[in-house]
Motif scaffolding. Sequence first.
Motif, PDB file in Angstrom:
ATOM      1  N   SER A 147      41.685  48.551  48.138  1.00 21.63           N
ATOM      2  CA  SER A 147      42.097  47.747  46.782  1.00 21.63           C
ATOM      3  C   SER A 147      41.594  46.391  46.693  1.00 21.63           C
ATOM      4  CB  SER A 147      43.535  48.093  46.206  1.00 21.63           C
ATOM      5  OG  SER A 147      43.721  47.296  44.891  1.00 21.63           O
ATOM      6  N   CYS A 160      43.477  44.422  45.378  1.00 20.00           N
ATOM      7  CA  CYS A 160      45.091  43.877  45.699  1.00 20.00           C
ATOM      8  C   CYS A 160      45.333  43.548  47.293  1.00 20.00           C
ATOM      9  CB  CYS A 160      46.152  45.068  45.153  1.00 20.00           C
ATOM     10  SG  CYS A 160      45.918  45.115  43.492  1.00 20.00           S
ATOM     11  N   GLN A 172      43.618  40.094  46.555  1.00 22.62           N
ATOM     12  CA  GLN A 172      44.018  39.369  45.594  1.00 22.62           C
ATOM     13  C   GLN A 172      45.268  40.231  44.865  1.00 22.62           C
ATOM     14  OE1 GLN A 172      41.208  37.230  43.030  1.00 22.62           O
ATOM     15  NE2 GLN A 172      41.819  38.900  41.520  1.00 22.62           N
ATOM     16  N   PRO A 173      46.570  39.959  45.389  1.00 22.71           N
ATOM     17  CA  PRO A 173      47.784  40.885  45.069  1.00 22.71           C
ATOM     18  C   PRO A 173      48.041  40.620  43.796  1.00 22.71           C
ATOM     19  CG  PRO A 173      48.447  38.945  46.403  1.00 22.71           C
ATOM     20  CD  PRO A 173      46.998  38.812  46.326  1.00 22.71           C
ATOM     21  N   LEU A 174      48.777  41.520  43.087  1.00 24.09           N
ATOM     22  CA  LEU A 174      49.429  41.746  41.804  1.00 24.09           C
ATOM     23  C   LEU A 174      50.884  41.476  42.113  1.00 24.09           C
ATOM     24  CD1 LEU A 174      47.485  44.260  39.875  1.00 24.09           C
ATOM     25  CD2 LEU A 174      47.289  42.012  39.453  1.00 24.09           C
ATOM     26  N   ASN A 205      50.238  46.258  47.739  1.00 24.40           N
ATOM     27  CA  ASN A 205      49.473  45.032  48.295  1.00 24.40           C
ATOM     28  C   ASN A 205      49.431  45.002  49.762  1.00 24.40           C
ATOM     29  OD1 ASN A 205      49.312  44.302  45.457  1.00 24.40           O
ATOM     30  ND2 ASN A 205      50.878  42.736  45.547  1.00 24.40           N
TER      31      ASN A 205
END
Length: 264
Positions: free
Chosen positions: A144, A146, A149-151, A158
Amino acid sequence: MDLGLRDKVAVITGGSIGIGLAIGHGLAAEGAHVVVAARDGERAKSAADEIAGRHGVRTLALGVDVATAAGCETIVQEVEKAFGGADILINNAGTGSNETILEAPDDKWQYYWDLHVMAAVRLGRGLAPQMIRRGGGVVLHNCSICATQPLWYEPIYNTTKAALVMFSKNLANELIPHNIRVNAVNLGLTLTPDWVKTATQLTEGTGRTWQDYIQGIADEFAPIKRFASPEEVANFFVFLCSDKATYSVGSTYYVDGGMLKTVT
């Protein structure tokens, strides 16, 4: 274009719906036989029958939980019995999380670790010897964006997806001498049934449609201003499995509609 996939045996976890099902159809359209693994055995059988009926290939449905060692071992054993081994492994099973680090209990962390990381470890360890016997193979990890670039609302997702990317690189280094190519794919926004379900729940009684919610997410995060379809991203997986991608090893590919904000 002949992708050189005819009569290859592909194992797809989370293969009964969404991205996994689309990959199954994509590989079967090229003549590959498909093993559909999913927790819901009936849904796995329905997907396997759908793939076989549409493309005329052999399929096998396995109702297993890959978050468990027993589930992974069942896949390894049943693929050996049915096909004499696997040529392709798509580690696709996974799901989003929703928590804060301060509130999430240990068992939630452990579940996602088992689902996203240990399933890939166990299936790679179990199926690689079959691939070596058959002259080589391909392992792909559905990771992902994520991972990079984490949410904020899914720290467990993540973290485990980032670990899966690192595992993918290490597995690639170990298996390339055996002609097994391992890569990771970091997807952006993809319109899976989970997204539709979440959007429907969040818009219920608000006067908005789930389509409005999805478009809002796309407008905020994706420069391309839309979600990918499962079939779009499946095409990339199929290419990476093929003879046309034989120099692609140990890499992480972003298929994200421009969502990644940095250069890697």
